[in-house]
Design a protein around this motif. Structure first.
Motif, PDB file in Angstrom:
ATOM      1  N   SER A 107     -31.670  19.807 -31.556  1.00  0.00           N
ATOM      2  CA  SER A 107     -32.351  20.865 -30.809  1.00  0.00           C
ATOM      3  C   SER A 107     -31.984  22.267 -31.267  1.00  0.00           C
ATOM      4  O   SER A 107     -32.582  23.240 -30.807  1.00  0.00           O
ATOM      5  N   PHE A 108     -31.003  22.376 -32.172  1.00  0.00           N
ATOM      6  CA  PHE A 108     -30.592  23.698 -32.649  1.00  0.00           C
ATOM      7  C   PHE A 108     -31.534  24.144 -33.767  1.00  0.00           C
ATOM      8  O   PHE A 108     -31.264  23.945 -34.950  1.00  0.00           O
ATOM      9  N   GLU A 109     -32.603  24.769 -33.390  1.00  0.00           N
ATOM     10  CA  GLU A 109     -33.666  25.096 -34.330  1.00  0.00           C
ATOM     11  C   GLU A 109     -33.235  26.095 -35.402  1.00  0.00           C
ATOM     12  O   GLU A 109     -33.827  26.132 -36.487  1.00  0.00           O
ATOM     13  N   ARG A 110     -32.192  26.887 -35.112  1.00  0.00           N
ATOM     14  CA  ARG A 110     -31.736  27.889 -36.079  1.00  0.00           C
ATOM     15  C   ARG A 110     -30.659  27.366 -37.023  1.00  0.00           C
ATOM     16  O   ARG A 110     -30.215  28.083 -37.913  1.00  0.00           O
ATOM     17  N   LEU A 111     -30.238  26.128 -36.830  1.00  0.00           N
ATOM     18  CA  LEU A 111     -29.103  25.598 -37.567  1.00  0.00           C
ATOM     19  C   LEU A 111     -29.405  25.523 -39.067  1.00  0.00           C
ATOM     20  O   LEU A 111     -30.415  24.971 -39.484  1.00  0.00           O
ATOM     21  N   LYS A 112     -28.483  26.093 -39.842  1.00  0.00           N
ATOM     22  CA  LYS A 112     -28.613  26.069 -41.298  1.00  0.00           C
ATOM     23  C   LYS A 112     -27.528  25.237 -41.973  1.00  0.00           C
ATOM     24  O   LYS A 112     -27.702  24.812 -43.117  1.00  0.00           O
ATOM     25  N   HIS A 113     -26.415  25.037 -41.267  1.00  0.00           N
ATOM     26  CA  HIS A 113     -25.273  24.324 -41.852  1.00  0.00           C
ATOM     27  C   HIS A 113     -24.740  23.351 -40.808  1.00  0.00           C
ATOM     28  O   HIS A 113     -24.330  23.760 -39.727  1.00  0.00           O
TER      29      HIS A 113
END
Length: 256
Positions: A107-113
Motif C-alpha cells: 500500500s506504500f505507493e511512494r515506496l522506491k526502496h
C-alpha cells in the motif's frame, strides 16, 4: 506536544552512547523500545528533536541490523500505514522467525526502496507488491524460512525497478514465467535469482525477448541445463551484460 495520532518511526543506526536500535514514538509518549532502558529512552527523546525534517514527514525507515546482535522480531503493525510519505524501508538482517511478509507493504505507493533480505520472513510473497510502480530496488533474499510465489506475473508491474533479488525464494511454480516477467521491466539492471529452484526455460522464440538494460544476471544454484545456456547466448539484446552467473547448475547435462 500536540495531541496528534501520527506515529513516527525513527532510527539511530549507531550512537556510541546509546545502544537503542529502534524506538516507536507516539504523540502520547507511549514508547516501545528494543534494548533500551528508561534512561536511554529519555536521552533518545531529547536527541530526537534534532531529527525532524522541515515538513515533519517520515520518508525513510532504516532498521537494518548492523551489529549482528540486536535482531528485531515480532509482528509488524499496520500502523506504519500512517507514514503516507514513506519511500524507503530497510528491515534486512533481522529475525522475524518465519512470519509472512505483510500484505499492507503493497500500500506504500511512494515506496522506491524495499529491502527485506536475510530478515527471516516466510510464506507466500504478497503478489500485490507488483502494484509498487515507483519501486526501483526490491530485495527479498531469504535465509532459513522458505518464502515462495504461486506465480511470477506480479514483478511485471514494477515498471521502475532497477534491482531485483529474490534469492532463495522458491520460484518452482513460476519456472517458465520468470523470463517473461523480466521482459516486462525495461528499466531492470540487476536480476538475482540464486537458489530459487528454477529449472524450466521459455519455449518461445528468444527474438521476442528484450533484455537490453540488464547488466547482471545471477541464476546460480538452480537446476538449469545447457539448453538454457544456449538460449541465453542467442539473445541478441544482452549486449550490455557484464556478469552472468550460472554457478552450480546442470550445465553440461542435456537432460531435464
Amino acid at each position: 506536544m500536540a495531541n496528534s495520532k501520527t506515529t513516527l518511526i525513527l532510527l539511530i543506526a549507531f550512537l556510541p552512547s546509546l545502544f537503542c536500535e529502534l524506538l516507536i514514538i507516539e504523540a502520547d509518549l507511549n514508547i516501545k523500545g528494543w534494548g533500551c532502558n528508561e534512561g536511554e529512552k529519555i536521552a533518545f527523546l531529547e536527541f530526537k528533536h534534532g531529527l525532524k525534517d522541515p515538513f515533519g514527514n517520515v520518508v525513510k525507515v532504516d532498521l537494518k541490523n548492523r551489529d549482528g546482535f540486536s535482531y528485531l522480531g515480532g509482528e509488524i503493525s499496520d500502523s506504519l500505514l500512517d507514514l503516507k510519505h514513506l519511500n524507503y524501508m530497510d528491515l534486512s538482517l533481522n529475525d522475524f522467525q518465519g512470519i509472512p511478509i505483510p500484505d499492507f507493504l503493497a500500500s506504500f505507493e511512494r515506496l522506491k526502496h524495499l529491502d527485506l533480505s536475510y530478515a527471516e520472513f516466510g510464506g507466500m510473497v504478497p503478489p500485490h507488491l507488483g502494484n509498487l510502480s515507483q519501486l526501483s530496488y526490491l530485495d527479498l533474499h531469504g535465509v532459513e524460512y522458505e518464502t515462495r510465489v504461486s506465480n511470477f506475473n506480479w514483478p511485471s508491474g514494477l515498471s521502475s525497478l532497477k534491482y531485483l533479488d529474490l534469492g532463495k525464494v522458491n520460484l518452482s511454480k513460476a519456472s517458465i514465467d520468470w523470463i517473461q516477467a523480466v521482459n516486462m521491466i525495461p528499466s531492470l539492471l540487476e536480476l538475482h535469482l540464486s537458489s530459487c529452484e528454477l529449472s524450466g526455460f521459455p519455449h518461445y522464440s528468444n527474438s521476442f525477448v528484450n533484455l537490453t538494460s540488464l547488466l547482471v544476471i545471477d541464476l546460480s544454484y538452480n537446476n538449469f541445463n545447457t539448453t538454457l545456456l544456449s538460449w541465453l547466448f542467442n539473445i541478441t539484446t544482452l549486449g550490455n551484460l557484464v556478469n552472468l552467473d550460472l554457478t552450480n547448475n546442470n550445465i553440461g547435462n542435456e537432460d531435464g
